[in-house]
Design a protein around this motif. Structure first.
Motif, mmCIF file in Angstrom:
data_model
loop_
_atom_site.group_PDB
_atom_site.id
_atom_site.type_symbol
_atom_site.label_atom_id
_atom_site.label_comp_id
_atom_site.label_asym_id
_atom_site.label_seq_id
_atom_site.Cartn_x
_atom_site.Cartn_y
_atom_site.Cartn_z
ATOM 1 N N GLY A 32 0.848 -1.184 0.000
ATOM 2 C CA GLY A 32 0.000 0.000 0.000
ATOM 3 C C GLY A 32 0.882 1.231 0.000
ATOM 4 O O GLY A 32 2.045 1.174 0.412
ATOM 5 N N VAL A 33 0.326 2.346 -0.471
ATOM 6 C CA VAL A 33 1.086 3.600 -0.517
ATOM 7 C C VAL A 33 0.202 4.733 -0.015
ATOM 8 O O VAL A 33 -0.974 4.839 -0.395
ATOM 9 N N ILE A 34 0.772 5.575 0.843
ATOM 10 C CA ILE A 34 0.093 6.774 1.333
ATOM 11 C C ILE A 34 0.947 7.975 0.956
ATOM 12 O O ILE A 34 2.126 8.052 1.319
ATOM 13 N N GLY A 35 0.369 8.910 0.215
ATOM 14 C CA GLY A 35 1.075 10.117 -0.166
ATOM 15 C C GLY A 35 0.756 11.253 0.794
ATOM 16 O O GLY A 35 -0.414 11.485 1.110
ATOM 17 N N ILE A 36 1.786 11.949 1.252
ATOM 18 C CA ILE A 36 1.588 13.089 2.145
ATOM 19 C C ILE A 36 1.505 14.352 1.303
ATOM 20 O O ILE A 36 2.505 14.811 0.751
ATOM 21 N N ASN A 37 0.308 14.911 1.189
ATOM 22 C CA ASN A 37 0.145 16.159 0.440
ATOM 23 C C ASN A 37 0.787 17.316 1.210
ATOM 24 O O ASN A 37 0.893 17.273 2.443
ATOM 25 N N PRO A 38 1.208 18.368 0.503
ATOM 26 C CA PRO A 38 2.051 19.386 1.147
ATOM 27 C C PRO A 38 1.323 20.461 1.931
ATOM 28 O O PRO A 38 1.970 21.370 2.454
ATOM 29 N N GLY A 39 -0.003 20.384 2.059
ATOM 30 C CA GLY A 39 -0.729 21.425 2.778
ATOM 31 C C GLY A 39 -1.836 20.867 3.642
ATOM 32 O O GLY A 39 -1.864 19.676 3.982
ATOM 33 N N VAL A 40 -2.791 21.741 3.988
ATOM 34 C CA VAL A 40 -3.889 21.321 4.868
ATOM 35 C C VAL A 40 -4.958 20.544 4.112
ATOM 36 O O VAL A 40 -5.764 19.840 4.727
ATOM 37 N N ASP A 41 -4.975 20.682 2.787
ATOM 38 C CA ASP A 41 -5.986 19.999 1.983
ATOM 39 C C ASP A 41 -5.427 18.704 1.410
ATOM 40 O O ASP A 41 -4.211 18.511 1.300
ATOM 41 N N ILE A 42 -6.341 17.830 1.013
ATOM 42 C CA ILE A 42 -5.977 16.595 0.336
ATOM 43 C C ILE A 42 -6.439 16.714 -1.115
ATOM 44 O O ILE A 42 -7.586 17.074 -1.389
ATOM 45 N N HIS A 43 -5.556 16.403 -2.034
ATOM 46 C CA HIS A 43 -5.846 16.542 -3.456
ATOM 47 C C HIS A 43 -6.205 15.193 -4.065
ATOM 48 O O HIS A 43 -5.520 14.193 -3.840
ATOM 49 N N TRP A 44 -7.289 15.181 -4.854
ATOM 50 C CA TRP A 44 -7.602 13.993 -5.640
ATOM 51 C C TRP A 44 -6.568 13.827 -6.755
ATOM 52 O O TRP A 44 -5.885 14.780 -7.142
ATOM 53 N N GLY A 45 -6.513 12.631 -7.301
ATOM 54 C CA GLY A 45 -5.596 12.379 -8.404
ATOM 55 C C GLY A 45 -5.830 11.008 -8.989
ATOM 56 O O GLY A 45 -6.877 10.384 -8.780
ATOM 57 N N ILE A 46 -4.839 10.518 -9.700
ATOM 58 C CA ILE A 46 -4.930 9.210 -10.334
ATOM 59 C C ILE A 46 -3.545 8.577 -10.288
ATOM 60 O O ILE A 46 -2.538 9.259 -10.479
ATOM 61 N N CYS A 47 -3.478 7.275 -10.017
ATOM 62 C CA CYS A 47 -2.181 6.657 -9.747
ATOM 63 C C CYS A 47 -1.741 5.638 -10.776
ATOM 64 O O CYS A 47 -0.675 5.029 -10.626
ATOM 65 N N ALA A 75 -3.963 2.755 -2.615
ATOM 66 C CA ALA A 75 -3.212 3.992 -2.381
ATOM 67 C C ALA A 75 -4.171 5.053 -1.873
ATOM 68 O O ALA A 75 -5.383 4.994 -2.119
ATOM 69 N N ALA A 76 -3.631 6.026 -1.177
ATOM 70 C CA ALA A 76 -4.442 7.132 -0.667
ATOM 71 C C ALA A 76 -3.531 8.319 -0.403
ATOM 72 O O ALA A 76 -2.302 8.187 -0.330
ATOM 73 N N ALA A 77 -4.151 9.476 -0.271
ATOM 74 C CA ALA A 77 -3.426 10.698 0.083
ATOM 75 C C ALA A 77 -3.980 11.233 1.395
ATOM 76 O O ALA A 77 -5.179 11.109 1.684
ATOM 77 N N VAL A 78 -3.099 11.828 2.191
ATOM 78 C CA VAL A 78 -3.493 12.492 3.436
ATOM 79 C C VAL A 78 -2.882 13.885 3.433
ATOM 80 O O VAL A 78 -2.001 14.197 2.635
ATOM 81 N N ASN A 79 -3.363 14.753 4.339
ATOM 82 C CA ASN A 79 -2.777 16.092 4.384
ATOM 83 C C ASN A 79 -1.458 16.077 5.161
ATOM 84 O O ASN A 79 -1.052 15.053 5.725
ATOM 85 N N LYS A 80 -0.810 17.223 5.190
ATOM 86 C CA LYS A 80 0.540 17.287 5.759
ATOM 87 C C LYS A 80 0.569 16.914 7.236
ATOM 88 O O LYS A 80 1.422 16.125 7.674
ATOM 89 N N ALA A 81 -0.349 17.485 8.016
ATOM 90 C CA ALA A 81 -0.333 17.226 9.456
ATOM 91 C C ALA A 81 -0.556 15.749 9.762
ATOM 92 O O ALA A 81 0.156 15.143 10.590
ATOM 93 N N ASP A 82 -1.553 15.144 9.105
ATOM 94 C CA ASP A 82 -1.815 13.726 9.340
ATOM 95 C C ASP A 82 -0.667 12.865 8.818
ATOM 96 O O ASP A 82 -0.330 11.833 9.404
#
Length: 575
Positions: A151-166, A186-193
């Motif tokens: 599994g992969v979790i991407g840490i987005n660089p701000g307070v928001d989480i961005h949709w995308g395609i992998c 796979a999933a993305a989370v915000n920076k703090a999380d």
């Protein structure tokens, strides 16, 4: 601008385009049912003005993200799954391991996040869930899957989480593509999380990743407007952009849909003033199918595009707030001077162009079509820095891109009006040019600079002199060709055939690795990719012989293409 251009641009109004933007701001366009609703509205608005529209209904393979979350140490972390993540609604559990990766700070390389994979790294991540900085992009997910992550979790660089395609697969997969379809969630989370989860990884903790996905074949509407020219109706400038979005997607891409709507309305009313035709399409499946709509069109109209398309123009994210500048503007080198002139005349701004990314519905490189524009205007770097914004792939650099915040406030009426005129003039001037306004000598300068850079990095380990010589020989032939065109000793029809046909040879050699009429993976492709390994020989101590073998074959491909182009110019101009 000449009188025809002035007259056409003077008819631009915001009535229809802003009406569409306001309407699209009220409903999401992710699921094909909602996307088809948006397509129906575009068609209705066009037909209201008498514009003839053909509506195709391709069956596209799409991946529709639902909910996602990460559970660890009694906490639940909010997440978003990218399209083409696998469905893990029952949860995938494992030890979480943090692997640092730079979040790309520049638009020139933000479309792919990479880490250096080694055997040591593979041993660390095999059988584990990886968390790393970046969007949940094809580059990030595919490389960790390749070395054994579950599994992969991407840490987005701000307070928001961005949709995308992998997925790395471009468009609907064929049988050869299917093995590359992602096999892990796979999933993305915000920076703090993300930082909190990285701390859990540091302690050797475990997490459970949940993703809910819907995947399959969906009938998707695809409107096409074909506005016939009066002198060469079979030849056309191809304008296109995507209608599906994440959430309501105002800046990405309701403003682009509105721009194309107004251009279609204006040009239909002025079709008697067009020499060549203009073809306009609104794409489904951009966000959830990795450009599935434009790829379907590229596949099913490939031979017509090969025969008749003189240029392709992508319309994505025009008319966004604070987007005063024209920097990081995608264009192929042969179109640079032409596009810079258009921007200067309409906007009074200089243009800073760059090599087109492997993104943004550029689904036509393997056919070989001169191309310009992808993302449109953008905010100046200094303003972005003042606001603390990181790099995103649209919305005029507003970080609302691919989030729920891409709402009506992201659009700007004055900037939209200006950007519509930029696109309109870029299309009209191309359609009406006596001689197609593309200078292949600029592309030769790019090729020469690329070869010199690769040679410097390769050093004495490989000689690219034969490539440099072939570029020089083609440049000399092109100098003679353009001089003859300027002197009037080459008929315009012949000159345009040469300019168009050169794209069929030189665009693929500069932007593709696979055979024509196929689609490269959605990963960055370097300039002159067949010899690009010359810049990476430092990484091949133990495999240098294999790398040099690849370079021999790649240089053969490049030189053959350059010689073919040279013969083509000489043959056609000798008639």
């Amino acid at each position: 601008m000449d009188q025809v251009e002035t007259a056409i641009l003077s008819g631009v109004s915001l009535d229809e385009p802003w009406g569409l933007v306001e309407s699209f701001a009220t409903f999401k366009r992710e699921h094909p049912t909602d996307v088809n609703r948006g397509m129906d509205e575009v068609v209705a608005r066009l037909r209201k003005h008498g514009v003839e529209v053909t509506v195709h209904e391709p069956s596209l393979y799409l991946s529709l993200p639902g909910a996602a979350r990460v559970e660890a140490e009694g906490r639940t972390f909010r997440a978003k799954p990218p399209a083409y993540s696998t469905d893990a609604r029952n949860g995938v559990s494992g030890e979480i391991v943090y692997v640092g990766a730079r979040h790309n700070a520049m638009i020139t390389d933000m479309f792919e996040q990479k880490v250096d994979t080694t055997q040591e790294l593979a041993d660390r991540v095999r059988g584990k869930i990886v968390i790393s900085e970046g969007f949940a992009s094809p580059g990030l997910v595919s490389q960790f899957e390749e070395i054994g992550a579950i599994g992969v979790i991407g840490i987005n660089p701000g307070v928001d989480i961005h949709w995308g395609i992998c997925t790395t697969i471009w468009g609907t997969p064929d049988l050869d593509d299917l093995p590359r379809k992602p096999k892990i969630p796979a999933a993305a989370v915000n920076k703090a999380d993300g930082e909190a989860l990285a701390d859990i990884a540091d302690k050797g903790g475990r997490v459970t990743l949940f993703t809910e996905m819907e995947e399959g074949w969906f009938t998707s509407k695809l409107p096409e407007v074909f506005i016939k020219g009066t002198e060469e109706p079979e030849k056309y400038v191809f304008l296109h952009g995507h209608l599906d979005s994440w959430d309501v997607g105002v800046g990405d891409n309701a403003t682009g849909d509105a721009t194309m709507l107004e251009i279609a309305r204006i040009l239909w009313a002025n079709r008697d003033k067009l020499k060549r035709s203009v073809r306009i399409c609104w794409w489904p499946g951009h966000s959830t199918g990795r450009y599935a709509g434009s790829t379907w069109f590229s596949d099913n109209f490939a031979l017509d595009l090969e025969q008749n398309a003189v240029a392709q123009v992508n319309c994505d994210s025009p008319g966004c707030r604070w987007a005063t500048e024209f920097i990081n503007l995608c264009r192929m080198s042969e179109t640079e001077d032409f596009l810079a002139g258009v921007v200067e005349e309409v906007a009074g701004k200089p243009m800073e162009g760059e090599r087109p990314h492997r993104a943004g519905d550029y689904s036509f490189n393997n056919i070989g079509i001169s191309s310009y524009l992808m993302l449109s205007s953008t905010m100046p770097d200094i303003l972005r820095e003042e606001k603390g914004y990181y790099t995103v792939g649209g919305c005029g650099a507003n970080i609302a891109w691919h989030t729920e915040n891409d709402t009506l406030e992201i659009a700007d009426k004055d900037i939209l009006l200006r950007d519509i005129k930029v696109y309109l003039l870029a299309v009209v001037r191309n359609a009406n040019a006596k001689i197609l306004p593309f200078d292949w000598r600029a592309t030769m300068r790019e090729f020469n600079e690329t070869i010199e850079d690769y040679q410097k990095k390769a050093g004495a380990r490989f000689d690219l002199g034969a490539s440099k010589k072939a570029v020089g020989e083609l440049t000399t032939t092109l100098d003679g060709f353009y001089a003859a065109v300027a002197a009037g000793s080459v008929q315009p029809k012949v000159a345009n055939a040469v300019i168009q046909d050169l794209a069929r040879i030189l665009v693929p050699i500069n932007f593709t690795r696979v055979n024509r009429f196929r689609h490269d993976p959605a990963l960055t492709i370097p300039a002159l990719p067949s010899i690009a390994v010359a810049a990476e020989l430092d990484k091949h101590d133990e495999t240098l012989g294999f790398a040099k073998t690849q370079l021999v074959r790649g240089q053969n491909r490049l030189i053959s293409a350059l010689r073919q182009a040279k013969r083509h110019v000489e043959l056609l101009t000798a008639r």
